[in-house]
Design an enzyme around this catalytic site. Structure first.
Site, PDB file in Angstrom:
ATOM      1  N   SER A 277     -74.135 -38.070   3.653  1.00 39.07           N
ATOM      2  CA  SER A 277     -75.108 -37.187   4.282  1.00 39.07           C
ATOM      3  C   SER A 277     -74.405 -35.989   4.927  1.00 39.07           C
ATOM      4  O   SER A 277     -73.726 -35.235   4.237  1.00 39.07           O
ATOM      5  CB  SER A 277     -75.939 -37.975   5.296  1.00 39.07           C
ATOM      6  N   ASP A 420     -80.668 -40.093   0.405  1.00 37.33           N
ATOM      7  CA  ASP A 420     -79.596 -40.068   1.400  1.00 37.33           C
ATOM      8  C   ASP A 420     -78.825 -41.383   1.393  1.00 37.33           C
ATOM      9  O   ASP A 420     -79.407 -42.465   1.503  1.00 37.33           O
ATOM     10  CB  ASP A 420     -80.202 -39.817   2.778  1.00 37.33           C
TER      11      ASP A 420
END
Length: 574
Positions: A277, A420
């Site tokens: 991320s 993610d």
């Protein structure tokens, strides 16, 4: 009486001979052709039997079989009658038993059915149609079409390797790039080139040339083949960065502290960098592009202000229609401007670039699983526990790793749907250790530095204020499940118990206020930086100890073994 009988007999004989020579000349020709074909087949059969008897050389037998096959292919199948076909069927079984295995094996290797004698004879048979009349058909070797042969790929691989080895210095870089493109197109040839000594050849080229362009292409080739040069330190040095949105500013401040204490840049201190991320953005920036931390701070503030500046009404509408609160197209535009169109594996051309891994989560399979974007390739004998690839662009890797649910749309690359990586491995330290050990299996771990993006200060639990409820809402349950899935301290606890204290270092500041992933309020960001500075002052000794371990150089005995291994690979490796 006898004279008249003789005259009549002579007349009948004359008539028969006349008809024979005039009307049946075509049949006679066919009969002679059949006899000749039968005689030819007998000669060929006994010749083959004689050669097989006096010689046990399989190669010679295969050559003779090929020549016989070519002779049979030139004969027209229509000249064979039923008697000849039955003769072939009754005699080929016993006469071809000795050479059947060799011919079939060769035909299998060549992928060419025309070189198999039993198959040719099968194609020469005369079949009958519905009217029970002979029907001429073409043999199978004329009607069958074979796909692209693996032999052609193998031959091209050997040709490209020969081209690289014999190319002059002026064309050496282009020829090596041709080898890189061939391996990318056909990854299965990696085993072949390694067995044919490509590593030995490339190491010799690297030693003999000083052209920086050639060295850059060689570094990319080494990364593609899974070959890694000796480590500069006494072991593997790993950097792991958690996810956390704009809280990545905390990590930048801690990295700046580490650079100040050691006097080295981040890409010089670590051999393997892994992020998820927001950690993926930092890992690619300081690892692949070697950008300074000041420019990285400006990037965070600039992009977050542009991307996360969204009105509530417009954001809610996007959330309903596209499942993303923020503008995904704008986010992709900024990523392309910042990271460009460079591929992951191309970053390995820089000899000072560390190995970089970026994690995402695959969500369109039976089970959610991690996916590793690599700027390297594992050795051909090694298989990682995590699926992944280097055939992506850098901005695509960051986009997939930072596709936070409800924040941005899912990222589709090929047939895989990425979200993610923080929803599965928000602390990627364990994955980083596994990947690094696949690259350097015989090297110890020198240091593991793991950076978190902040945690809340634990408070005193007031039992009197706890509200007892018989049920909870679906929103509360979902948030609790998401919070437990993105917990980073569980991985830290496990690694802290397994790794020695002078090897594993975890830095995760306590925050005055736990801010969200998309926070852009200047006051809260300033408070975030103050919390980071406070944490750095309290953990000064721990940072100094980690910096000292990271700067330990390779021992003299290790350098000696590295030199021996390189010489062995240059002159003995295959």
């Amino acid at each position: 009486m006898s004279l008249s009988r003789n005259i009549r007999h002579f007349r009948r004989k004359s008539t028969y001979l006349k008809q024979y020579h005039t009307g049946n000349s075509l049949n006679v020709s066919k009969m002679h052709t059949k006899v000749m074909s039968l005689t030819q087949w007998k000669v060929l059969r006994y010749l083959r039997m004689y050669i097989n008897k006096i010689s046990n050389n399989k190669k010679l037998q295969n050559v003779i079989n090929k020549e016989i096959t070519q002779i049979l292919q030139k004969l027209q199948p229509s000249v064979y009658g039923n008697e000849v076909v039955r003769f072939i069927e009754s005699n080929t079984t016993s006469t071809t038993t000795d050479v059947k295995k060799s011919t079939e094996a060769e035909a299998t290797n060549n992928k060419d059915p025309g070189y198999s004698l039993p198959k040719v004879l099968e194609g020469l048979k005369i079949k009958k149609n519905a009217d029970n009349e002979p029907k001429d058909i073409l043999p199978k070797w004329k009607t069958q079409t074979s796909p692209v042969l693996n032999n052609s790929i193998t031959a091209k691989t050997s040709y490209v390797m020969t081209l690289v080895e014999n190319a002059s210095n002026e064309y050496k870089a282009g020829c090596i790039q041709e080898l890189v493109a061939h391996i990318k197109e056909h990854p299965q040839v990696k085993r072949q080139v390694m067995k044919e000594g490509v590593l030995r050849m490339l190491l010799k080229i690297q030693q003999r040339t000083a052209d920086p362009e050639v060295h850059g292409v060689l570094n990319e080739t080494f990364a593609l083949l899974g070959y890694s040069k000796p480590l500069p330190g006494r072991g593997i040095r790993i950097l792991s960065i958690d996810g956390g949105g704009t809280r990545g500013l905390l990590v930048i401040e801690m990295l700046r502290k580490l650079e100040e204490m050691t006097g080295k840049r981040i890409h010089d201190m670590f051999d393997f960098v892994c992020g998820v991320s927001t950690g993926a953005i930092i890992a690619c920036s300081v690892g692949m592009f070697k950008r300074d931390l000041d420019s990285l701070t400006s990037l965070y503030r600039g992009i977050s202000t542009k991307v996360f500046n969204q009105s509530a009404i417009w954001g809610t509408g996007n959330l309903v229609w596209s499942h993303s609160y923020y503008d995904t197209a704008l986010w992709e535009k900024h990523l392309k401007e910042y990271f460009g169109q460079e591929e992951l594996i191309q970053s390995a051309r820089d000899s000072k670039c560390p190995k970089v891994a970026v994690l995402s989560a695959i969500v369109n399979q039976t089970t959610i699983s991690p996916y590793v974007f690599r700027n390297y390739s594992l050795p051909w004998k090694v298989q990682s526990q995590y699926m992944g690839s280097h055939n992506h662009k850098i901005w695509e890797a960051v986009r997939a790793s930072a596709a936070a649910p409800t924040y941005f749309e899912e990222c589709k690359l090929g047939n895989l749907l990425h979200q993610d990586g923080g929803i599965l491995v928000n602390n990627p330290t364990a994955v980083a250790i596994h990947e690094a050990k696949q690259i350097w299996p015989n090297s110890p771990i020198q240091c593991v530095v793991s950076f978190g993006t902040g945690r809340s200060i634990p408070g005193h639990l007031d039992i009197s204020n706890i509200q007892i409820s018989n049920s909870s809402s679906w929103k509360t349950k979902f948030l609790k499940i998401l919070d437990s899935a993105t917990d980073t301290e569980a991985v830290h606890t496990m690694l802290n118990d397994l790794l020695p204290g002078n090897v594993y270092y975890r830095f995760n500041p306590y925050l005055t206020e736990m801010i969200g992933l998309s926070e852009i309020n200047p006051k809260k960001l300033e408070q975030l930086e103050r919390d980071a500075l406070m944490y750095l002052r309290r953990n000064e000794d721990k940072f100094q100890e980690a910096g000292k371990v990271l700067c330990e150089n390779r021992r003299l005995t290790q350098k000696l073994f590295d030199w021996i291994n390189i010489k062995r690979e240059m002159f003995l490796a295959k």
